[in-house]
Motif scaffolding. Structure first.
Motif, PDB file in Angstrom:
ATOM      1  N   GLN A  56       0.790  -1.224   0.000  1.00 36.49           N
ATOM      2  CA  GLN A  56       0.000   0.000   0.000  1.00 36.49           C
ATOM      3  C   GLN A  56       0.824   1.276   0.000  1.00 36.49           C
ATOM      4  N   GLY A  57       2.113   1.177   0.124  1.00 43.23           N
ATOM      5  CA  GLY A  57       2.967   2.359   0.162  1.00 43.23           C
ATOM      6  C   GLY A  57       3.963   2.240   1.302  1.00 43.23           C
ATOM      7  N   ARG A  58       4.642   3.332   1.571  1.00 48.94           N
ATOM      8  CA  ARG A  58       5.630   3.358   2.660  1.00 48.94           C
ATOM      9  C   ARG A  58       5.117   4.203   3.807  1.00 48.94           C
ATOM     10  N   PHE A  59       5.634   3.900   4.996  1.00 50.69           N
ATOM     11  CA  PHE A  59       5.305   4.697   6.174  1.00 50.69           C
ATOM     12  C   PHE A  59       6.524   4.765   7.074  1.00 50.69           C
ATOM     13  N   LEU A  60       6.482   5.710   8.008  1.00 50.11           N
ATOM     14  CA  LEU A  60       7.524   5.843   9.030  1.00 50.11           C
ATOM     15  C   LEU A  60       6.897   5.509  10.376  1.00 50.11           C
ATOM     16  N   ALA A  61       7.599   4.699  11.148  1.00 50.73           N
ATOM     17  CA  ALA A  61       7.156   4.356  12.494  1.00 50.73           C
ATOM     18  C   ALA A  61       8.239   4.811  13.467  1.00 50.73           C
ATOM     19  N   ILE A  62       7.845   5.613  14.461  1.00 50.29           N
ATOM     20  CA  ILE A  62       8.770   6.190  15.428  1.00 50.29           C
ATOM     21  C   ILE A  62       8.566   5.513  16.788  1.00 50.29           C
ATOM     22  N   TYR A  63       9.669   5.078  17.389  1.00 54.75           N
ATOM     23  CA  TYR A  63       9.650   4.538  18.748  1.00 54.75           C
ATOM     24  C   TYR A  63      10.406   5.535  19.611  1.00 54.75           C
ATOM     25  N   GLN A  64       9.705   6.203  20.513  1.00 55.85           N
ATOM     26  CA  GLN A  64      10.276   7.293  21.305  1.00 55.85           C
ATOM     27  C   GLN A  64      11.498   6.834  22.105  1.00 55.85           C
ATOM     28  N   LYS A  65      12.496   7.709  22.176  1.00 57.96           N
ATOM     29  CA  LYS A  65      13.750   7.421  22.872  1.00 57.96           C
ATOM     30  C   LYS A  65      13.507   7.105  24.351  1.00 57.96           C
ATOM     31  N   ALA A  66      12.512   7.723  24.960  1.00 65.77           N
ATOM     32  CA  ALA A  66      12.210   7.491  26.376  1.00 65.77           C
ATOM     33  C   ALA A  66      11.779   6.045  26.632  1.00 65.77           C
ATOM     34  N   LYS A  67      11.236   5.370  25.631  1.00 64.21           N
ATOM     35  CA  LYS A  67      10.804   3.976  25.778  1.00 64.21           C
ATOM     36  C   LYS A  67      11.933   2.987  25.540  1.00 64.21           C
ATOM     37  N   GLY A  68      13.018   3.450  24.938  1.00 68.85           N
ATOM     38  CA  GLY A  68      14.140   2.569  24.615  1.00 68.85           C
ATOM     39  C   GLY A  68      14.503   2.699  23.146  1.00 68.85           C
ATOM     40  N   LEU A  69      15.343   1.801  22.683  1.00 68.38           N
ATOM     41  CA  LEU A  69      15.777   1.837  21.284  1.00 68.38           C
ATOM     42  C   LEU A  69      15.449   0.520  20.596  1.00 68.38           C
ATOM     43  N   LEU A  70      15.149   0.620  19.318  1.00 64.43           N
ATOM     44  CA  LEU A  70      14.997  -0.563  18.475  1.00 64.43           C
ATOM     45  C   LEU A  70      16.295  -0.697  17.700  1.00 64.43           C
ATOM     46  N   GLU A  71      17.097  -1.642  18.081  1.00 63.43           N
ATOM     47  CA  GLU A  71      18.430  -1.817  17.504  1.00 63.43           C
ATOM     48  C   GLU A  71      18.340  -2.144  16.006  1.00 63.43           C
ATOM     49  N   PRO A  72      18.964  -1.308  15.146  1.00 66.68           N
ATOM     50  CA  PRO A  72      18.906  -1.540  13.700  1.00 66.68           C
ATOM     51  C   PRO A  72      19.526  -2.866  13.249  1.00 66.68           C
ATOM     52  N   VAL A  73      20.392  -3.451  14.075  1.00 69.20           N
ATOM     53  CA  VAL A  73      20.959  -4.756  13.724  1.00 69.20           C
ATOM     54  C   VAL A  73      19.901  -5.851  13.889  1.00 69.20           C
ATOM     55  N   VAL A  74      19.003  -5.686  14.859  1.00 71.30           N
ATOM     56  CA  VAL A  74      17.933  -6.651  15.092  1.00 71.30           C
ATOM     57  C   VAL A  74      16.755  -6.370  14.161  1.00 71.30           C
ATOM     58  N   TYR A  75      16.324  -5.107  14.117  1.00 76.36           N
ATOM     59  CA  TYR A  75      15.229  -4.696  13.244  1.00 76.36           C
ATOM     60  C   TYR A  75      15.842  -4.273  11.912  1.00 76.36           C
ATOM     61  N   LYS A  76      16.353  -5.242  11.183  1.00 76.23           N
ATOM     62  CA  LYS A  76      17.136  -4.942   9.985  1.00 76.23           C
ATOM     63  C   LYS A  76      16.293  -4.978   8.715  1.00 76.23           C
ATOM     64  N   LYS A  77      16.863  -4.423   7.687  1.00 76.31           N
ATOM     65  CA  LYS A  77      16.223  -4.364   6.375  1.00 76.31           C
ATOM     66  C   LYS A  77      15.817  -5.765   5.931  1.00 76.31           C
ATOM     67  N   GLY A  78      14.583  -5.891   5.467  1.00 72.77           N
ATOM     68  CA  GLY A  78      14.080  -7.162   4.967  1.00 72.77           C
ATOM     69  C   GLY A  78      13.261  -7.958   5.959  1.00 72.77           C
TER      70      GLY A  78
END
Length: 153
Positions: A56-78
């Motif tokens: 349906q298209g692209r979107f951006l999802a933001i996880y606030q810094k106060a809640k923690g981080l989503l590690e890009p190595v774990v939440y990786k492309k694909g």
């Protein structure tokens, strides 16, 4: 609900909760927190991404810094994800050289789908039909099962 309706009347959907499925395109860490750019894929009633469904298209999802981080190595492309998130705004951005209006969501919950734990191998008596992967008694794969070698038992 399609992203076209969201783009036409964003004020109508502000603050509403959505369940979105996505294929991660670009995970990033920003000043706001973690940001995931994803392709929107429809989900079924269990939250699983529907195979073969129209993107349906692209979107951006933001996880606030106060809640923690989503590690890009774990939440990786694909990787596939399912999100429960709240619509925040439309944000103008660039998709390669094209202007693009990204729907922006604030993540309430996120589920990262694991890669399948099984693989398909060809069994010698049924060369055209895949059969589930076979494991040894320690839970590991038997070597060289990909070309129809029967298990050692």
């Amino acid at each position: 609900m399609s992203f076209d309706r969201l783009r036409d009347a964003p004020d109508e959907y502000k603050g509403k909760l959505f369940i979105l499925g996505g294929l991660i395109v670009n995970p990033r860490l920003t000043e706001q927190g973690s940001q995931i750019e994803a392709l929107c894929v429809p989900v079924d009633s269990y939250g699983s991404l529907k195979e073969g469904a129209r993107i349906q298209g692209r979107f951006l999802a933001i996880y606030q810094k106060a809640k923690g981080l989503l590690e890009p190595v774990v939440y990786k492309k694909g990787n596939d994800i399912t999100l429960a998130d709240e619509f925040v705004e439309l944000r103008k951005g660039k998709l390669d050289e094209m202007d693009y209006d990204y729907p922006v969501f604030e993540i309430r919950q996120i589920y990262l789908w694991e890669e399948p734990a099984y693989y398909y191998y060809y069994y010698p008596y049924y060369p055209f039909f895949p059969h589930p992967f076979m494991y040894d008694r320690w839970g590991g794969p038997y070597p060289d099962q990909s070309w129809g070698v029967p298990p050692p038992w």
